[in-house]
Motif scaffolding. Structure first.
Motif, PDB file in Angstrom:
ATOM      1  N   TYR A   2      -3.147 -11.837   4.405  1.00 30.42           N
ATOM      2  CA  TYR A   2      -3.216 -10.381   4.489  1.00 30.42           C
ATOM      3  C   TYR A   2      -2.664  -9.792   3.198  1.00 30.42           C
ATOM      4  N   LEU A   3      -3.515  -9.083   2.481  1.00 24.51           N
ATOM      5  CA  LEU A   3      -3.136  -8.440   1.233  1.00 24.51           C
ATOM      6  C   LEU A   3      -3.602  -7.002   1.288  1.00 24.51           C
ATOM      7  N   ARG A   4      -2.647  -6.059   1.198  1.00 21.73           N
ATOM      8  CA  ARG A   4      -3.011  -4.634   1.229  1.00 21.73           C
ATOM      9  C   ARG A   4      -2.370  -3.958   0.030  1.00 21.73           C
ATOM     10  N   LEU A   5      -3.241  -3.422  -0.829  1.00 22.16           N
ATOM     11  CA  LEU A   5      -2.820  -2.801  -2.071  1.00 22.16           C
ATOM     12  C   LEU A   5      -3.297  -1.354  -2.184  1.00 22.16           C
ATOM     13  N   SER A   6      -3.914  -0.823  -1.162  1.00 21.83           N
ATOM     14  CA  SER A   6      -4.552   0.496  -1.236  1.00 21.83           C
ATOM     15  C   SER A   6      -3.563   1.604  -1.551  1.00 21.83           C
ATOM     16  N   GLN A   7      -4.088   2.683  -2.068  1.00 22.34           N
ATOM     17  CA  GLN A   7      -3.338   3.895  -2.410  1.00 22.34           C
ATOM     18  C   GLN A   7      -2.254   3.636  -3.446  1.00 22.34           C
ATOM     19  N   ASN A   8      -2.641   2.900  -4.479  1.00 26.74           N
ATOM     20  CA  ASN A   8      -1.821   2.712  -5.667  1.00 26.74           C
ATOM     21  C   ASN A   8      -2.708   3.055  -6.861  1.00 26.74           C
ATOM     22  N   ASN A   9      -2.265   2.760  -8.046  1.00 20.89           N
ATOM     23  CA  ASN A   9      -3.075   3.023  -9.239  1.00 20.89           C
ATOM     24  C   ASN A   9      -3.461   1.722  -9.916  1.00 20.89           C
TER      25      ASN A   9
ATOM     26  N   ALA B 198       0.834  -1.202   0.000  1.00 24.22           N
ATOM     27  CA  ALA B 198       0.000   0.000   0.000  1.00 24.22           C
ATOM     28  C   ALA B 198       0.873   1.259   0.000  1.00 24.22           C
ATOM     29  N   TYR B 199       0.279   2.337  -0.462  1.00 20.90           N
ATOM     30  CA  TYR B 199       0.930   3.650  -0.455  1.00 20.90           C
ATOM     31  C   TYR B 199       2.235   3.652  -1.250  1.00 20.90           C
ATOM     32  N   ASN B 200       2.102   3.256  -2.500  1.00 22.96           N
ATOM     33  CA  ASN B 200       3.191   3.325  -3.459  1.00 22.96           C
ATOM     34  C   ASN B 200       2.645   3.945  -4.737  1.00 22.96           C
ATOM     35  N   LYS B 201       3.304   3.721  -5.843  1.00 25.87           N
ATOM     36  CA  LYS B 201       2.872   4.245  -7.144  1.00 25.87           C
ATOM     37  C   LYS B 201       2.717   3.097  -8.135  1.00 25.87           C
ATOM     38  N   LEU B 202       2.299   1.944  -7.619  1.00 28.09           N
ATOM     39  CA  LEU B 202       2.124   0.772  -8.471  1.00 28.09           C
ATOM     40  C   LEU B 202       0.950   0.978  -9.411  1.00 28.09           C
ATOM     41  N   VAL B 203       1.028   0.377 -10.581  1.00 26.94           N
ATOM     42  CA  VAL B 203      -0.032   0.492 -11.584  1.00 26.94           C
ATOM     43  C   VAL B 203      -0.425  -0.897 -12.065  1.00 26.94           C
ATOM     44  N   GLY B 204      -1.543  -0.954 -12.756  1.00 20.62           N
ATOM     45  CA  GLY B 204      -1.948  -2.207 -13.368  1.00 20.62           C
ATOM     46  C   GLY B 204      -2.892  -3.010 -12.502  1.00 20.62           C
ATOM     47  N   GLN B 205      -3.094  -4.231 -12.923  1.00 24.20           N
ATOM     48  CA  GLN B 205      -4.037  -5.126 -12.272  1.00 24.20           C
ATOM     49  C   GLN B 205      -3.318  -6.052 -11.287  1.00 24.20           C
ATOM     50  N   ILE B 206      -4.106  -6.641 -10.420  1.00 27.14           N
ATOM     51  CA  ILE B 206      -3.577  -7.682  -9.535  1.00 27.14           C
ATOM     52  C   ILE B 206      -3.321  -8.899 -10.418  1.00 27.14           C
ATOM     53  N   PRO B 207      -2.103  -9.403 -10.417  1.00 32.16           N
ATOM     54  CA  PRO B 207      -1.817 -10.557 -11.280  1.00 32.16           C
ATOM     55  C   PRO B 207      -2.707 -11.750 -10.950  1.00 32.16           C
ATOM     56  N   GLU B 208      -3.260 -12.347 -11.991  1.00 31.35           N
ATOM     57  CA  GLU B 208      -4.125 -13.521 -11.831  1.00 31.35           C
ATOM     58  C   GLU B 208      -3.400 -14.656 -11.102  1.00 31.35           C
ATOM     59  N   GLN B 209      -2.081 -14.718 -11.279  1.00 33.60           N
ATOM     60  CA  GLN B 209      -1.272 -15.777 -10.665  1.00 33.60           C
ATOM     61  C   GLN B 209      -1.325 -15.730  -9.133  1.00 33.60           C
ATOM     62  N   PHE B 210      -1.697 -14.580  -8.556  1.00 39.32           N
ATOM     63  CA  PHE B 210      -1.758 -14.455  -7.102  1.00 39.32           C
ATOM     64  C   PHE B 210      -2.824 -15.365  -6.504  1.00 39.32           C
ATOM     65  N   SER B 211      -3.740 -15.850  -7.327  1.00 40.69           N
ATOM     66  CA  SER B 211      -4.779 -16.758  -6.825  1.00 40.69           C
ATOM     67  C   SER B 211      -4.173 -18.073  -6.322  1.00 40.69           C
ATOM     68  N   SER B 212      -2.940 -18.352  -6.699  1.00 42.65           N
ATOM     69  CA  SER B 212      -2.284 -19.586  -6.238  1.00 42.65           C
ATOM     70  C   SER B 212      -1.608 -19.409  -4.876  1.00 42.65           C
ATOM     71  N   LEU B 213      -1.614 -18.204  -4.331  1.00 47.52           N
ATOM     72  CA  LEU B 213      -0.988 -17.958  -3.026  1.00 47.52           C
ATOM     73  C   LEU B 213      -1.945 -18.413  -1.928  1.00 47.52           C
ATOM     74  N   SER B 214      -1.989 -19.711  -1.697  1.00 53.54           N
ATOM     75  CA  SER B 214      -2.987 -20.307  -0.803  1.00 53.54           C
ATOM     76  C   SER B 214      -2.768 -19.969   0.668  1.00 53.54           C
ATOM     77  N   LYS B 215      -1.576 -19.519   1.050  1.00 53.60           N
ATOM     78  CA  LYS B 215      -1.308 -19.197   2.451  1.00 53.60           C
ATOM     79  C   LYS B 215      -1.469 -17.715   2.751  1.00 53.60           C
ATOM     80  N   LEU B 216      -1.771 -16.923   1.723  1.00 54.97           N
ATOM     81  CA  LEU B 216      -1.905 -15.482   1.894  1.00 54.97           C
ATOM     82  C   LEU B 216      -3.121 -15.163   2.757  1.00 54.97           C
TER      83      LEU B 216
END
Length: 169
Positions: free
Chosen positions: A162-169, A142-160
């Motif tokens: 906590y995911l925080r992506l807020s305040q990006n683009n 969170a709170y960076n200048k990242l752009v784009g979509q959440i990679p579809e491959q992240f769906s394989s992160l079965s142990k995840l």
């Protein structure tokens, strides 16, 4: 005799691993352009890298397990050689001024459980091969200048958990 050869070979492998970790950390240090708190002054050959500020090593293997440089006012970028710290379970660079892209090589950190790069200035896309970090439980960018979509491959992160992506683009 054979036992002695195995011990010697094991010692060489251990020394190589130590050197690989040391070189990756020194490369990270070289990418830091501002260190106003001078925390990286301890990052030199006068002490073993396991005693450097922000570095925690496994007591048994002497490999780097955690890099915690939260809120140290560091300015710079992350080196691709960070992917050589293959025993890392945690990276916390939260609340610095680190920019550039998150290197694809971070995806080589198969033991990584916690990755906190929040409150920096990272740009570009999230590396898709972070999905190779199969032990990842916490991902906070969170709170960076990242752009784009959440990679579809992240769906394989079965142990995840906590995911925080807020305040990006």
């Amino acid at each position: 005799f054979f036992h002695g050869i195995l011990l010697l070979k094991s010692a060489r492998i251990h020394a190589f691993a130590d050197e690989s970790d040391r070189l990756a950390l020194l490369d990270f240090k070289n990418r830091i352009t501002e260190d106003p708190l001078q925390i990286m002054s301890s990052w030199n050959d006068s002490t073993h890298f396991c005693n450097w500020f922000g570095v925690t090593c496994s007591p048994s293997s002497k490999r780097v397990m955690v890099l915690n440089l939260e809120a140290q006012r560091l300015v710079g970028t992350i080196t691709p050689s960070m992917g050589n710290l293959t025993y890392l379970t945690g990276i916390n660079l939260r609340n610095n001024s680190i920019d550039g892209v998150i290197p694809q090589q971070v995806g080589r950190l198969e033991r990584l459980q916690h990755l906190n790069l929040s409150s920096n200035s990272f740009g570009g896309n999230l590396p898709t091969n972070l999905s190779h970090c199969t032990q990842l439980r916490v991902l906070d960018v969170a709170y960076n200048k990242l752009v784009g979509q959440i990679p579809e491959q992240f769906s394989s992160l079965s142990k995840l958990v906590y995911l925080r992506l807020s305040q990006n683009n």
